[in-house]
Design an enzyme around this catalytic site. Structure first.
Site, short mmCIF file in Angstrom:
data_model
loop_
_atom_site.label_atom_id
_atom_site.label_comp_id
_atom_site.label_asym_id
_atom_site.label_seq_id
_atom_site.Cartn_x
_atom_site.Cartn_y
_atom_site.Cartn_z
N GLU A 2 -38.75 -8.76 -11.54
CA GLU A 2 -37.31 -9.00 -11.10
C GLU A 2 -37.05 -10.10 -10.59
O GLU A 2 -37.97 -10.76 -9.76
CB GLU A 2 -36.95 -7.74 -10.03
CG GLU A 2 -37.30 -6.21 -10.32
CD GLU A 2 -36.43 -5.79 -11.57
OE1 GLU A 2 -35.03 -6.29 -11.47
OE2 GLU A 2 -36.99 -5.18 -12.50
N LEU B 108 -54.10 -10.33 1.99
CA LEU B 108 -54.20 -11.40 1.36
C LEU B 108 -53.90 -11.47 0.12
O LEU B 108 -53.80 -10.43 -0.57
CB LEU B 108 -55.63 -12.13 1.39
CG LEU B 108 -56.16 -12.34 2.94
CD1 LEU B 108 -57.70 -12.56 2.68
CD2 LEU B 108 -55.54 -13.58 3.66
N ASP C 285 -56.10 -5.86 1.56
CA ASP C 285 -57.21 -6.77 2.25
C ASP C 285 -56.28 -7.77 3.20
O ASP C 285 -56.80 -8.53 3.84
CB ASP C 285 -57.92 -7.71 1.35
CG ASP C 285 -57.02 -8.40 0.47
OD1 ASP C 285 -55.88 -8.16 0.34
OD2 ASP C 285 -57.87 -9.35 -0.35
N GLY D 41 -40.44 2.72 -14.23
CA GLY D 41 -41.21 1.57 -14.29
C GLY D 41 -41.45 0.87 -13.08
O GLY D 41 -40.99 0.97 -12.08
N ASP D 42 -41.95 -0.68 -13.22
CA ASP D 42 -42.00 -1.38 -12.22
C ASP D 42 -40.91 -1.85 -11.35
O ASP D 42 -40.87 -1.98 -10.39
CB ASP D 42 -42.77 -2.65 -12.42
CG ASP D 42 -44.49 -2.41 -12.79
OD1 ASP D 42 -44.97 -1.69 -11.90
OD2 ASP D 42 -45.04 -3.13 -13.35
N GLY D 43 -39.76 -1.93 -12.22
CA GLY D 43 -38.56 -2.13 -11.62
C GLY D 43 -37.85 -1.11 -10.64
O GLY D 43 -37.28 -1.51 -9.69
#
Length: 296
Positions: free
Chosen positions: A275, A221, A219, A67-69
């Protein structure tokens, strides 16, 4: 590009989906002619050391399965290098994969996509955030949402998303706005009372909560979403709108854009990609083209 690919696996991701997902992803890569080796590691630090070693040795790509971790851990190995990152998103959040338009919970399709992208040179450099040398792909959270994360991480029961629903209810009972000092791009410092401040390189966190709906990965930003001081009643009205991104239309919400943001507040831990980063103050910088990603 070398034909050897490194599969970077979190076997516990998605309550075991990581281990099951590695096999079909590896099979798809091998079917495309790549040689695949797997990196597990005894813990996060050991796994990261092994991933960095693979990158230093010239692996053709680092493919994060989880996952994102796990994606966040992989970013620490490939950011600032020319080693491509592939994502097999099988965790509970998968917000970085969503921001990139990648398949979610379909490891075979992810493996095929990565193979085709590597062979066809369909690679794109995208921005990352960086805080004190730590990279992140999606959102730096601070305030009410990070306090919910704090409480959820301390809870042993229940498991999954329900744990964070309960943590949110508990935090609502103790809810109060926080005193922030926010400085954007070395400009004027704003002293405000806010419920939360989210710094978005990507648009969502928490498995599709579009806290920074206008954020774009290329972008240069951040989109900085500030939910101002409000009552519990207002927060309960505004918060559900985050799934559609329409919360930004509420008068209590303001959005800023900047390449650098400094957040100062007491009693708040910052979280990036879910995290923990450590307590505020923290300064985040948007680094253009910091990672090369395999895309459709």
């Amino acid at each position: 590009m070398t034909s050897e690919i490194t599969l970077f696996v979190n076997p516990t991701a998605g309550r075991g989906r990581g281990a099951h997902a590695a096999q079909p992803a590896a099979s798809a890569l091998r079917a495309a002619g790549f040689s695949v080796r797997t990196v597990l590691g005894e813990n996060a630090a050991d796994a990261l050391a092994r991933a960095r070693e693979a990158v230093a040795d010239g692996t053709g790509a680092l493919v994060a399965v989880g996952g994102d971790g796990m994606a966040n851990l992989a970013l620490q190995a490939v950011a600032g290098t020319r080693t491509p990152l592939g994502l097999v998103a099988v965790g509970t959040g998968n917000d970085f994969a969503r921001a990139l338009g990648l398949p979610v919970r379909d490891p075979a399709a992810s493996g095929r996509l990565i193979a085709e992208a590597l062979k066809g040179d369909r690679l794109r450099d995208v921005d990352l955030g960086r805080v004190n040398g730590t990279w992140f792909g999606t959102v730096l959270a601070s305030g009410f949402d990070s306090r919910v994360n704090d409480r959820g991480n301390r809870m042993r029961w229940p498991v999954g998303r329900f744990k964070y629903d309960l943590a949110m209810l508990a935090e609502l009972a103790a809810f109060r706005p926080f005193a922030y000092r926010i400085t954007l791009d070395d400009g004027e410092t704003r002293e405000i009372e806010a419920t939360l401040v989210a710094v978005g390189n990507g648009s969502s966190y928490g498995g599709g909560m579009r806290i920074c709906p206008g954020a774009v990965l290329g972008d240069g930003l951040f989109d900085i979403t500030v939910v101002g001081a409000c009552s519990r009643t207002t927060l309960l009205k505004v918060f559900p709108k985050v799934y559609r991104g329409t919360h930004v239309d509420h008068p209590v919400v303001t959005v800023h854009r900047a390449a650098r943001v400094e957040l100062v507040a007491e009693g708040i831990t910052g979280y990036a990609d879910g995290e923990p980063l450590g307590p505020l103050p923290l300064t985040a910088e948007c680094i253009p083209g910091a990672v090369r990603v395999a895309l459709p």
